[in-house]
Design a protein around this motif. Structure first.
Motif, PDB file in Angstrom:
ATOM      1  N   PHE A  98       0.706  -1.160   0.175  1.00 11.58           N
ATOM      2  CA  PHE A  98      -0.665   0.353  -0.008  1.00 11.58           C
ATOM      3  C   PHE A  98       0.639   1.327   0.135  1.00 11.58           C
ATOM      4  O   PHE A  98       0.386   2.290  -0.180  1.00 11.58           O
ATOM      5  N   TYR A  99       2.085   1.245  -0.011  1.00 16.61           N
ATOM      6  CA  TYR A  99       3.210   2.415   0.345  1.00 16.61           C
ATOM      7  C   TYR A  99       3.516   2.821  -1.294  1.00 16.61           C
ATOM      8  O   TYR A  99       3.635   4.182  -1.506  1.00 16.61           O
ATOM      9  N   ASN A 100       3.360   1.584  -2.156  1.00 16.95           N
ATOM     10  CA  ASN A 100       3.369   2.071  -3.911  1.00 16.95           C
ATOM     11  C   ASN A 100       1.430   2.967  -4.401  1.00 16.95           C
ATOM     12  O   ASN A 100       1.894   3.808  -4.638  1.00 16.95           O
ATOM     13  N   TYR A 101       1.115   3.445  -3.091  1.00 16.75           N
ATOM     14  CA  TYR A 101      -0.628   4.411  -3.315  1.00 16.75           C
ATOM     15  C   TYR A 101      -0.374   5.417  -3.000  1.00 16.75           C
ATOM     16  O   TYR A 101       0.612   5.650  -2.286  1.00 16.75           O
ATOM     17  N   PRO A 102      -1.114   6.645  -3.788  1.00 20.23           N
ATOM     18  CA  PRO A 102      -0.987   8.492  -3.071  1.00 20.23           C
ATOM     19  C   PRO A 102      -0.511   8.124  -1.621  1.00 20.23           C
ATOM     20  O   PRO A 102      -1.918   7.438  -1.057  1.00 20.23           O
ATOM     21  N   LYS A 103      -0.903   9.519  -0.456  1.00 16.82           N
ATOM     22  CA  LYS A 103      -0.665   9.052   0.772  1.00 16.82           C
ATOM     23  C   LYS A 103      -1.940   9.285   0.790  1.00 16.82           C
ATOM     24  O   LYS A 103      -2.765   8.863   2.266  1.00 16.82           O
ATOM     25  N   GLN A 104      -2.722  10.179  -0.072  1.00 12.76           N
ATOM     26  CA  GLN A 104      -4.239  10.552   1.167  1.00 12.76           C
ATOM     27  C   GLN A 104      -4.817   9.204   0.904  1.00 12.76           C
ATOM     28  O   GLN A 104      -6.406   9.313   1.193  1.00 12.76           O
ATOM     29  N   ILE A 105      -4.972   7.970   0.123  1.00  6.83           N
ATOM     30  CA  ILE A 105      -5.842   6.699   0.179  1.00  6.83           C
ATOM     31  C   ILE A 105      -4.960   5.724   0.966  1.00  6.83           C
ATOM     32  O   ILE A 105      -5.872   4.499   1.116  1.00  6.83           O
ATOM     33  N   ARG A 106      -3.378   5.690   1.284  1.00  6.09           N
ATOM     34  CA  ARG A 106      -3.478   4.729   2.297  1.00  6.09           C
ATOM     35  C   ARG A 106      -4.092   4.296   3.278  1.00  6.09           C
ATOM     36  O   ARG A 106      -3.797   3.480   3.548  1.00  6.09           O
ATOM     37  N   ALA A 107      -4.428   4.855   4.000  1.00  7.78           N
ATOM     38  CA  ALA A 107      -5.673   4.617   5.379  1.00  7.78           C
ATOM     39  C   ALA A 107      -6.124   4.475   5.541  1.00  7.78           C
ATOM     40  O   ALA A 107      -7.101   3.076   5.671  1.00  7.78           O
ATOM     41  N   SER A 108      -7.719   4.539   4.223  1.00  5.35           N
ATOM     42  CA  SER A 108      -8.496   3.807   3.673  1.00  5.35           C
ATOM     43  C   SER A 108      -7.974   1.939   3.387  1.00  5.35           C
ATOM     44  O   SER A 108      -8.586   1.223   3.191  1.00  5.35           O
ATOM     45  N   ILE A 109      -6.882   2.337   2.705  1.00  5.29           N
ATOM     46  CA  ILE A 109      -6.651   0.915   1.805  1.00  5.29           C
ATOM     47  C   ILE A 109      -6.345  -0.366   3.022  1.00  5.29           C
ATOM     48  O   ILE A 109      -6.382  -1.451   3.246  1.00  5.29           O
ATOM     49  N   TYR A 110      -5.969   0.301   3.928  1.00  6.58           N
ATOM     50  CA  TYR A 110      -5.168  -0.283   5.363  1.00  6.58           C
ATOM     51  C   TYR A 110      -6.032  -0.705   6.354  1.00  6.58           C
ATOM     52  O   TYR A 110      -5.494  -2.013   7.381  1.00  6.58           O
ATOM     53  N   SER A 111      -7.595  -0.027   6.083  1.00  4.48           N
ATOM     54  CA  SER A 111      -8.368  -0.128   7.362  1.00  4.48           C
ATOM     55  C   SER A 111      -9.705  -1.465   7.458  1.00  4.48           C
ATOM     56  O   SER A 111      -9.586  -1.504   5.793  1.00  4.48           O
ATOM     57  N   THR A 112      -9.593  -1.336   7.918  1.00  2.00           N
ATOM     58  CA  THR A 112     -10.628  -2.225   8.394  1.00  2.00           C
ATOM     59  C   THR A 112     -11.964  -2.344   8.346  1.00  2.00           C
ATOM     60  O   THR A 112     -13.827  -2.559   8.773  1.00  2.00           O
ATOM     61  N   ASN A 113     -12.494  -0.827   8.670  1.00  2.00           N
ATOM     62  CA  ASN A 113     -13.209   0.276   8.653  1.00  2.00           C
ATOM     63  C   ASN A 113     -14.662  -0.365   8.186  1.00  2.00           C
ATOM     64  O   ASN A 113     -15.842  -0.907   8.364  1.00  2.00           O
ATOM     65  N   MET A 114     -14.444  -0.405   6.562  1.00  2.00           N
ATOM     66  CA  MET A 114     -15.778  -0.926   5.621  1.00  2.00           C
ATOM     67  C   MET A 114     -15.876  -1.939   5.962  1.00  2.00           C
ATOM     68  O   MET A 114     -16.947  -2.039   5.783  1.00  2.00           O
ATOM     69  N   ILE A 115     -15.255  -2.802   5.827  1.00  2.00           N
ATOM     70  CA  ILE A 115     -15.049  -4.067   6.104  1.00  2.00           C
ATOM     71  C   ILE A 115     -15.860  -4.359   7.416  1.00  2.00           C
ATOM     72  O   ILE A 115     -17.179  -5.585   7.944  1.00  2.00           O
ATOM     73  N   GLU A 116     -15.625  -4.488   8.230  1.00  2.00           N
ATOM     74  CA  GLU A 116     -16.455  -4.054  10.040  1.00  2.00           C
ATOM     75  C   GLU A 116     -17.832  -3.435   9.796  1.00  2.00           C
ATOM     76  O   GLU A 116     -19.063  -4.378  10.465  1.00  2.00           O
ATOM     77  N   SER A 117     -17.837  -2.283   9.018  1.00  2.00           N
ATOM     78  CA  SER A 117     -19.024  -1.852   8.896  1.00  2.00           C
ATOM     79  C   SER A 117     -20.256  -3.273   8.290  1.00  2.00           C
ATOM     80  O   SER A 117     -21.325  -3.299   9.142  1.00  2.00           O
ATOM     81  N   PHE A 118     -19.890  -4.016   7.230  1.00  2.00           N
ATOM     82  CA  PHE A 118     -20.726  -4.914   6.349  1.00  2.00           C
ATOM     83  C   PHE A 118     -20.886  -5.345   7.631  1.00  2.00           C
ATOM     84  O   PHE A 118     -22.290  -6.180   7.683  1.00  2.00           O
ATOM     85  N   ASN A 119     -19.535  -6.258   8.901  1.00  2.00           N
ATOM     86  CA  ASN A 119     -20.598  -7.272   8.921  1.00  2.00           C
ATOM     87  C   ASN A 119     -21.108  -7.500  10.216  1.00  2.00           C
ATOM     88  O   ASN A 119     -21.839  -7.817  10.753  1.00  2.00           O
ATOM     89  N   ASN A 120     -21.084  -5.795  10.922  1.00  2.00           N
ATOM     90  CA  ASN A 120     -21.825  -5.098  11.578  1.00  2.00           C
ATOM     91  C   ASN A 120     -23.472  -5.115  10.948  1.00  2.00           C
ATOM     92  O   ASN A 120     -24.547  -5.807  11.202  1.00  2.00           O
ATOM     93  N   VAL A 121     -23.512  -4.862   9.750  1.00  4.34           N
ATOM     94  CA  VAL A 121     -24.934  -5.118   8.682  1.00  4.34           C
ATOM     95  C   VAL A 121     -25.678  -5.870   9.024  1.00  4.34           C
ATOM     96  O   VAL A 121     -26.728  -6.767   9.407  1.00  4.34           O
ATOM     97  N   ILE A 122     -24.674  -6.922   8.790  1.00  4.94           N
ATOM     98  CA  ILE A 122     -24.560  -8.340   8.349  1.00  4.94           C
ATOM     99  C   ILE A 122     -25.548  -9.286  10.113  1.00  4.94           C
ATOM    100  O   ILE A 122     -26.314  -9.594  10.247  1.00  4.94           O
ATOM    101  N   LYS A 123     -24.500  -8.689  10.845  1.00  5.43           N
ATOM    102  CA  LYS A 123     -25.224  -9.537  12.117  1.00  5.43           C
ATOM    103  C   LYS A 123     -26.693  -8.766  12.443  1.00  5.43           C
ATOM    104  O   LYS A 123     -27.125  -9.253  12.979  1.00  5.43           O
ATOM    105  N   ARG A 124     -27.068  -7.198  12.174  1.00  8.31           N
ATOM    106  CA  ARG A 124     -28.013  -6.620  12.680  1.00  8.31           C
ATOM    107  C   ARG A 124     -28.774  -7.538  11.997  1.00  8.31           C
ATOM    108  O   ARG A 124     -30.004  -7.249  12.796  1.00  8.31           O
TER     109      ARG A 124
END
Length: 93
Positions: free
Chosen positions: A18-44
């Motif tokens: 992910f360090y090969n990608y622009p600095k502006q998007i690195r946090a989005s690439i290695y973050s699991t927030n979107m995955i966790e959000s989807f898992n919460n939707v499934i559980k709910r």
């Protein structure tokens, strides 16, 4: 800190790609927030059903939820991606 530097040399190069990608998007690439959000939707949404009669019914339920989630966020531009869209498109040409 030579032991730290030697340890970093032994890291698999794919791990830090992910360090090969622009600095502006690195946090989005290695973050699991979107995955966790989807898992919460499934559980709910699965909680009221409590039990699925077959494994296929559970697979179908999760598939429908995934398609619905994708439809809802299809046009969303994640943080930082709008700023570097041209750069990212050049990576995949």
């Amino acid at each position: 800190y030579s032991h730290v530097i030697n340890g970093l040399k032994d890291i698999d190069p794919d791990l830090l790609v992910f360090y090969n990608y622009p600095k502006q998007i690195r946090a989005s690439i290695y973050s699991t927030n979107m995955i966790e959000s989807f898992n919460n939707v499934i559980k709910r949404k699965a909680k009221p059903k409590a039990e699925f009669p077959t494994e296929q019914s559970l697979d179908a339920f999760i598939g429908i939820q995934a398609m619905s989630y994708n439809d809802r966020y299809f046009n969303r531009i994640h943080k930082g991606f709008g700023q570097v869209q041209d750069t990212l498109e050049s990576y995949f040409e």
